[in-house]
Design a protein around this motif. Structure first.
Motif, PDB file in Angstrom:
ATOM      1  N   UNK B  92       0.833  -1.212   0.000  1.00  0.00           N
ATOM      2  CA  UNK B  92       0.000   0.000   0.000  1.00  0.00           C
ATOM      3  C   UNK B  92       0.860   1.252   0.000  1.00  0.00           C
ATOM      4  N   UNK B  95      -3.805   5.064   1.913  1.00  0.00           N
ATOM      5  CA  UNK B  95      -4.841   4.379   2.687  1.00  0.00           C
ATOM      6  C   UNK B  95      -6.058   4.143   1.788  1.00  0.00           C
ATOM      7  N   UNK B  99      -7.838  -1.449   4.857  1.00  0.00           N
ATOM      8  CA  UNK B  99      -7.091  -0.727   5.896  1.00  0.00           C
ATOM      9  C   UNK B  99      -7.805   0.578   6.266  1.00  0.00           C
ATOM     10  N   UNK B 109      -5.385   9.129   2.028  1.00  0.00           N
ATOM     11  CA  UNK B 109      -4.237   9.564   2.837  1.00  0.00           C
ATOM     12  C   UNK B 109      -2.948   8.855   2.382  1.00  0.00           C
ATOM     13  N   UNK B 111       0.440   7.152   2.971  1.00  0.00           N
ATOM     14  CA  UNK B 111       1.045   6.508   4.142  1.00  0.00           C
ATOM     15  C   UNK B 111       2.453   7.057   4.385  1.00  0.00           C
ATOM     16  N   UNK B 112       2.908   6.985   5.637  1.00  0.00           N
ATOM     17  CA  UNK B 112       4.245   7.497   6.002  1.00  0.00           C
ATOM     18  C   UNK B 112       5.336   6.733   5.271  1.00  0.00           C
ATOM     19  N   UNK B 113       5.071   5.465   4.981  1.00  0.00           N
ATOM     20  CA  UNK B 113       5.993   4.642   4.207  1.00  0.00           C
ATOM     21  C   UNK B 113       5.180   3.520   3.574  1.00  0.00           C
ATOM     22  N   UNK B 114       5.654   2.953   2.434  1.00  0.00           N
ATOM     23  CA  UNK B 114       4.905   1.849   1.829  1.00  0.00           C
ATOM     24  C   UNK B 114       4.792   0.696   2.828  1.00  0.00           C
ATOM     25  N   UNK B 115       3.698  -0.002   2.765  1.00  0.00           N
ATOM     26  CA  UNK B 115       3.387  -1.019   3.771  1.00  0.00           C
ATOM     27  C   UNK B 115       3.129  -2.354   3.087  1.00  0.00           C
ATOM     28  N   UNK B 116       3.903  -3.384   3.476  1.00  0.00           N
ATOM     29  CA  UNK B 116       3.720  -4.734   2.919  1.00  0.00           C
ATOM     30  C   UNK B 116       2.837  -5.535   3.879  1.00  0.00           C
ATOM     31  N   UNK B 117       1.824  -6.183   3.363  1.00  0.00           N
ATOM     32  CA  UNK B 117       0.896  -6.979   4.187  1.00  0.00           C
ATOM     33  C   UNK B 117       0.779  -8.400   3.632  1.00  0.00           C
ATOM     34  N   UNK B 119      -1.835 -11.839   3.503  1.00  0.00           N
ATOM     35  CA  UNK B 119      -3.168 -12.409   3.707  1.00  0.00           C
ATOM     36  C   UNK B 119      -3.083 -13.898   3.426  1.00  0.00           C
ATOM     37  N   UNK B 129      -6.010 -11.488   7.334  1.00  0.00           N
ATOM     38  CA  UNK B 129      -4.795 -10.672   7.378  1.00  0.00           C
ATOM     39  C   UNK B 129      -3.862 -11.221   8.444  1.00  0.00           C
ATOM     40  N   UNK B 150       9.367  -9.601   1.337  1.00  0.00           N
ATOM     41  CA  UNK B 150       9.146  -8.191   1.700  1.00  0.00           C
ATOM     42  C   UNK B 150      10.029  -7.266   0.863  1.00  0.00           C
TER      43      UNK B 150
END
Lengths: 234, 234
Positions: B92, B95, B99, B109, B111-117, B119, B129, B150
């Protein structure tokens, strides 16, 4: 003493003796499922206060920095005032509760390694589960604070596992909270009791915690008193 | 060619030319909410295959190891056979989607940094998740594989963000999958199309992806064709 905050299991008051301290009073209430299920028993506050006091004393003796200062009476303790982080921190040793449910598996499986989890404290959102990557991406905490909390949580887990083992209790998982004091030190806050731990009897796997209340197993008061008795005898 | 697997958006066949390869055919079907909502449009397979082909060619040209070999015809590609990991990987940048919903916030919005999730792939469990810590604790992947995935996911994100930017599209988030080939190499598998990306028009923030279908915004076919047109013109 002015009431600052009343939670599900305790009240927090100002401390007339110091602006940097708080008086925490343990209530007789027991709640579950985001307070949709409510109960109580007459000496719940006393028993939870007793258990939490022993645990925090033990952790302090092992070098963990906590907000705990002293027990004042049967249901009240003095603690350092903290600005709490908006996250609950859960550490798991065995599969149980929400993680077992979302994986569709039975409770009890020993995890490959202890697992630290974050839950965003919001009753209206249902305390959603967040990964550490989401905590950072959302800007809820910075990366140094996340690492420090994860490290502290794993250390506390390792200490508490041994501590409960001596009381013939298996520490399945537990919830803790952290905050910052006036000197910007990150301390373990809140309390630790069978409200916030899953404790299984080592031999019988009998639930000795709030799951007795959540799952209507009965005897929640006896179980809490038994935990206190075992810890007192260490 | 024998059908090995039929998913929501594609069919996978054996490749008569090689036991280490598969033929993937893109279908005209469009599904959402764990296939509870179903639709289609006549050239969906062709458009998704075209977009995915351009993206995988681009990623390969930038040194990303993928299963992609070649496009055979308008709706079919040849890929390396992979043993897929049981996880969807989401990255991501803004936002949106689940999420945004769980945080009770508006989409958009940054994000402060890219986010790996991660599932866990299970239709019956609703693809729960999992944090990277849970993936390790449950023994779904080892720690080296989690780190490699990651790292690859963040590199792919950084490449694709720039790629889509050249097409005046904002890459909000996307889902990818990884697997191991016969040589135990970890490769990017599956496909990448507006089915699995959130793409917003850079200027108008118009949704150019499956959210048009999820949210009944209309014109999903036009949006997919526009994405293909823009990528073809790069």
């Amino acid at each position: 003493m002015n009431l600052i905050y009343e939670g599900k299991g305790k009240k927090v008051f100002t401390d007339p003796a110091s602006p940097d301290c708080r008086i925490v009073e343990f209530k007789n209430d027991l709640t579950a499922f985001n307070a949709q299920k409510k109960g109580s028993f007459p000496d719940k506050g006393e028993v939870s206060c007793g258990i939490s006091h022993l645990i925090f004393q033990f952790l302090e003796s092992k070098g963990v920095q906590t907000h705990w200062i002293e027990k004042i009476n049967a249901t009240q303790v003095r603690v350092q005032a903290l600005k709490m982080f908006p996250l609950e921190v859960v550490v798991r040793n065995r599969l149980a509760g929400s993680l077992a449910k979302k994986m569709g598996r039975e409770e009890g499986e020993i995890l490959k390694q202890p697992c630290v989890e974050f839950y965003y404290k919001s009753d209206s959102l249902g305390d959603p589960f967040l990964s550490s990557e989401q905590v950072l991406a959302l800007g809820l905490l910075d990366s140094a604070t996340v690492s420090q909390i994860q490290g502290a949580a794993l250390k506390i887990n390792s200490l508490l596992k041994q501590y409960f083992q001596r009381a013939h209790l298996d520490l399945v998982d537990f919830k803790i909270e952290f905050g910052e004091n006036a000197h910007k030190e990150i301390l373990l806050g809140d309390d630790i009791s069978p409200d916030s731990c899953r404790l299984w009897d080592e031999k019988t796997q009998e639930r000795m915690d709030k799951d007795r209340f959540r799952k209507d197993l009965g005897g929640v008061d006896k179980a809490y008193r038994e935990v206190l008795k075992r810890l007192e005898s260490l």
